[in-house]
Design an enzyme around this catalytic site. Structure first.
Site, PDB file in Angstrom:
ATOM      1  N   ASN A 195      -6.148  -2.804   2.288  1.00 28.90           N
ATOM      2  CA  ASN A 195      -6.110  -4.253   2.446  1.00 28.90           C
ATOM      3  C   ASN A 195      -7.534  -4.769   2.616  1.00 28.90           C
ATOM      4  O   ASN A 195      -8.375  -4.103   3.230  1.00 28.90           O
ATOM      5  CB  ASN A 195      -5.304  -4.661   3.676  1.00 28.90           C
ATOM      6  CG  ASN A 195      -3.815  -4.537   3.479  1.00 28.90           C
ATOM      7  OD1 ASN A 195      -3.323  -4.488   2.354  1.00 28.90           O
ATOM      8  ND2 ASN A 195      -3.069  -4.481   4.560  1.00 28.90           N
ATOM      9  N   ARG A 211       0.825  -1.220   0.000  1.00 35.12           N
ATOM     10  CA  ARG A 211       0.000   0.000   0.000  1.00 35.12           C
ATOM     11  C   ARG A 211       0.853   1.263   0.000  1.00 35.12           C
ATOM     12  O   ARG A 211       0.537   2.233  -0.690  1.00 35.12           O
ATOM     13  CB  ARG A 211      -0.958   0.001   1.194  1.00 35.12           C
ATOM     14  CG  ARG A 211      -2.020  -1.089   1.113  1.00 35.12           C
ATOM     15  CD  ARG A 211      -2.852  -1.165   2.369  1.00 35.12           C
ATOM     16  NE  ARG A 211      -1.963  -1.449   3.498  1.00 35.12           N
ATOM     17  CZ  ARG A 211      -2.235  -1.168   4.771  1.00 35.12           C
ATOM     18  NH1 ARG A 211      -3.356  -0.581   5.102  1.00 35.12           N
ATOM     19  NH2 ARG A 211      -1.385  -1.478   5.719  1.00 35.12           N
TER      20      ARG A 211
END
Length: 92
Positions: free
Chosen positions: A36, A18
């Protein structure tokens, strides 16, 4: 202008995926978010110039240095221009 929703599968959690996604998006001028998912995948929404969004998709196919991307699902969505920048969103 494009908007793409992306689901990335593989070893993509716990490997700074990320953070690298956000850094890459900011460099390319792409807006949206990444998060996520509880099932182990990563989901992202990218908006921006066609070429920049396509470059983000290419990056997602490779992933961060310690990730291993096994599958990427790309869904076309109507461009909305709703994001002021690119963020890391909460896990869902």
């Amino acid at each position: 202008m494009l908007r793409k929703r992306v689901y990335i599968s593989g070893k993509v959690q716990g490997v700074a995926f990320r953070v690298y996604t956000r850094e890459t998006a900011v460099k390319l001028g792409v807006t949206g978010w990444v998060r996520n998912l509880k099932d182990g995948r990563v989901e992202a929404v990218f908006e921006g110039e066609d070429e920049a969004v396509e470059q983000m998709l290419s990056w997602c196919r490779e992933g961060s240095p310690h990730s291993r991307v096994e599958k990427i699902e790309v869904i076309d969505e109507p461009y909305r221009g709703e994001f002021p920048g690119f963020t890391i969103a909460a896990t869902v």
